[in-house]
Design a protein around this motif. Structure first.
Motif, short mmCIF file in Angstrom:
data_model
loop_
_atom_site.label_atom_id
_atom_site.label_comp_id
_atom_site.label_asym_id
_atom_site.label_seq_id
_atom_site.Cartn_x
_atom_site.Cartn_y
_atom_site.Cartn_z
N VAL A 1 0.76 -1.21 0.11
CA VAL A 1 0.03 -0.06 -0.21
C VAL A 1 0.73 1.16 -0.18
CG1 VAL A 1 -1.61 1.48 1.43
CG2 VAL A 1 -1.74 -1.05 1.21
N LEU A 2 1.89 1.38 0.89
CA LEU A 2 2.54 2.32 0.98
C LEU A 2 3.55 2.78 0.00
CD1 LEU A 2 3.29 1.97 5.07
CD2 LEU A 2 2.33 4.02 3.81
N ILE A 3 4.10 1.67 -0.49
CA ILE A 3 4.95 2.00 -2.01
C ILE A 3 4.06 2.62 -2.95
CG2 ILE A 3 4.85 -0.33 -2.99
CD1 ILE A 3 7.91 1.80 -2.51
N LEU A 4 3.08 2.06 -3.20
CA LEU A 4 1.99 2.74 -4.29
C LEU A 4 1.75 4.06 -3.89
CD1 LEU A 4 -0.31 -0.44 -4.96
CD2 LEU A 4 1.39 0.68 -6.65
N GLU A 5 1.36 4.25 -2.67
CA GLU A 5 0.80 5.50 -2.30
C GLU A 5 1.84 6.74 -2.36
OE1 GLU A 5 -0.27 7.44 1.96
OE2 GLU A 5 -1.55 5.64 1.30
N THR A 6 3.16 6.50 -1.73
CA THR A 6 4.14 7.09 -1.74
C THR A 6 4.75 7.57 -2.92
OG1 THR A 6 4.81 6.35 0.60
CG2 THR A 6 6.12 7.93 -0.66
N GLN A 7 4.97 6.63 -4.02
CA GLN A 7 5.25 6.86 -5.33
C GLN A 7 4.38 7.65 -5.98
OE1 GLN A 7 8.48 5.16 -6.41
NE2 GLN A 7 7.90 7.01 -7.96
N GLY A 8 2.85 7.38 -5.83
CA GLY A 8 2.00 8.30 -6.26
C GLY A 8 1.76 9.70 -5.76
N ILE A 9 2.32 9.82 -4.80
CA ILE A 9 2.51 11.20 -4.19
C ILE A 9 3.50 12.10 -4.81
CG2 ILE A 9 2.84 12.43 -1.96
CD1 ILE A 9 1.55 10.36 -0.28
N ALA A 10 4.67 11.40 -5.25
CA ALA A 10 5.71 11.89 -5.89
C ALA A 10 5.16 12.13 -7.37
CB ALA A 10 6.95 11.03 -5.92
N GLY A 11 4.26 11.70 -7.90
CA GLY A 11 3.69 11.90 -9.10
C GLY A 11 2.63 12.86 -9.20
N THR A 12 2.22 13.17 -8.31
CA THR A 12 0.86 14.16 -8.20
C THR A 12 0.93 15.23 -7.39
OG1 THR A 12 -1.39 14.02 -8.33
CG2 THR A 12 -0.48 12.74 -6.69
N SER A 13 -0.16 15.80 -6.97
CA SER A 13 -0.12 16.83 -5.80
C SER A 13 -0.59 16.04 -4.55
CB SER A 13 -1.20 18.00 -6.05
OG SER A 13 -2.38 17.63 -6.19
N ALA A 14 -0.10 16.79 -3.45
CA ALA A 14 -0.54 16.64 -2.06
C ALA A 14 -2.00 16.40 -1.99
CB ALA A 14 0.11 17.17 -0.95
N THR A 15 -2.44 17.55 -2.48
CA THR A 15 -4.35 17.63 -2.48
C THR A 15 -4.97 16.66 -3.40
OG1 THR A 15 -3.90 20.14 -2.57
CG2 THR A 15 -6.13 19.21 -3.11
N ASN A 16 -4.39 16.33 -4.57
CA ASN A 16 -5.00 14.92 -5.04
C ASN A 16 -4.85 13.82 -4.38
OD1 ASN A 16 -5.47 16.89 -7.06
ND2 ASN A 16 -4.90 15.69 -8.97
N ALA A 17 -3.60 13.51 -3.81
CA ALA A 17 -3.26 12.44 -3.37
C ALA A 17 -4.35 12.20 -1.99
CB ALA A 17 -1.87 12.27 -2.76
N GLY A 18 -4.34 13.26 -1.17
CA GLY A 18 -5.16 12.95 -0.07
C GLY A 18 -6.58 12.83 -0.14
N LEU A 19 -7.16 13.44 -1.41
CA LEU A 19 -8.55 13.24 -1.65
C LEU A 19 -8.72 11.78 -2.13
CD1 LEU A 19 -9.34 16.65 -3.50
CD2 LEU A 19 -10.46 15.52 -1.15
N ILE A 20 -7.75 11.52 -3.35
CA ILE A 20 -7.90 10.04 -3.81
C ILE A 20 -7.85 8.90 -2.85
CG2 ILE A 20 -7.08 8.44 -5.56
CD1 ILE A 20 -6.17 11.11 -7.44
#
Length: 334
Positions: free
Chosen positions: A101-120
């Motif tokens: 979960v965390l490798i997907l989430e953190t890698q995703g955060i690196a490629g999008t905004s913190a706002t988008n990540a928190g909402l998605i």
């Protein structure tokens, strides 16, 4: 005959306590749960900032090494309860799902905004009832499905920017993290329900698995980061490891015992709101008009889904206090 004292008695002085202090005392559980939501909401910006200077696996390794050390000290002071063979195996399995979960989430955060990540990532609140329904063969109320559709439409608008465009790889990775997290939460429930496992011991095992996995993935990068990190970077890692993991775990575990699971879920479910506020105010991120509508739909969908599922659970299992939808035996949130 002694003169009566005109000074207030201790009882009266207690009654005259500062109203603000009285409010804090009465609402301390709610305030602490909101603090957990704020901390988790801020974790996306903290992680994104750090991923700009260090690799994802290195960041996660340092975070969970710190978390594991803190939890190990707590285990030595508070319980020293040794896990049985089955409990250890369950902890290791959940540790690997949490690591995924965390490798997907953190890698995703690196490629999008913190706002988008928190909402998605908040879609886990919508996804989890579906995975539990499949796993435990439990029917869901219609409103949960409606809430899911509303939230997914919100994601589509959120990632569209100023028009309907293809979502970024980061957005998709965070979405995948939300789906995998729902499976992880369901696995936690299926493997631990009614077995009397220690939440602290199980969390320590999961944290240790994550720390080992991430460290072996890039141990040279970890050593280099330890030698080169400045004060600000260490503060960020400590914040993720201690505040977003250890503090949040302790508070939610304690608070759930003091209030209802529904109330705790709703308070901690404000996490995406804080993610948006922190991303826009501190991170200076922006949302286009369609993105604002999408954010509102995501928050609405997750709220409706959570309320509907909670009410459905209360009517089908009266008097039963179930675990909160967030993974209460997990330290890797955010």
């Amino acid at each position: 005959m002694p003169t009566p004292s005109l000074s207030p008695t201790p009882q009266i002085r207690t009654q005259r306590r500062n109203p603000f202090t009285s409010l804090l005392a009465a609402r301390r559980v709610d305030i602490l749960l909101l603090m957990v939501a704020v901390v988790w909401g801020s974790s996306y910006l903290a992680a994104k900032t750090l991923t700009e200077t260090v690799g994802v696996t290195v960041l996660l390794s340092l975070r969970f090494l710190i978390t594991t050390l803190a939890l190990a000290l707590m285990w030595l002071v508070w319980t020293r309860r040794r896990a049985g063979r089955r409990e250890t195996i369950v902890g290791v399995i959940l540790g690997f799902t949490q690591a995924a979960v965390l490798i997907l989430e953190t890698q995703g955060i690196a490629g999008t905004s913190a706002t988008n990540a928190g909402l998605i990532i908040s879609l886990v609140i919508v996804f989890t009832p579906f995975t539990e329904s499949v796993a435990f063969h439990v029917p869901l109320p219609r409103m949960v499905f409606i809430a899911g559709v509303v939230a997914v439409v919100g994601v589509c608008l959120l990632v569209s920017g100023d028009g309907l465009t293809t979502p970024t790889l980061g957005d998709l990775l965070v979405l995948a993290a939300a789906a995998v997290r729902s499976i992880h939460v369901t696995a936690v429930s299926a493997l631990t329900r009614g077995r009397g496992y220690s939440a602290l011991t199980l969390t320590l095992t999961q944290s240790a698995v994550c720390a080992v996995a991430y460290t072996f993935a890039d141990y040279q990068g970890v050593l280099q980061a330890v030698r080169s990190f400045d004060t600000g970077e260490w503060m960020g890692v400590l914040y993720l490891g201690l505040a977003c993991s250890v503090f949040a775990f302790l508070v939610q575990t304690w608070a759930i015992q003091q209030t209802s699971a529904s109330r705790a879920s709703l308070l901690m479910g404000t996490e995406p709101i804080w993610a948006v506020l922190i991303g826009i105010s501190i991170g200076r991120e922006t949302l286009m008009p369609l993105g604002i509508v999408g954010a509102a739909l995501i928050i609405t969908g997750t709220y409706l889904g959570l309320r509907s599922e909670t009410r459905h659970r209360a009517t089908t299992t009266p008097g039963h206090r179930d675990a909160v939808r967030k993974p209460s035996t997990s330290t890797g949130r955010g």
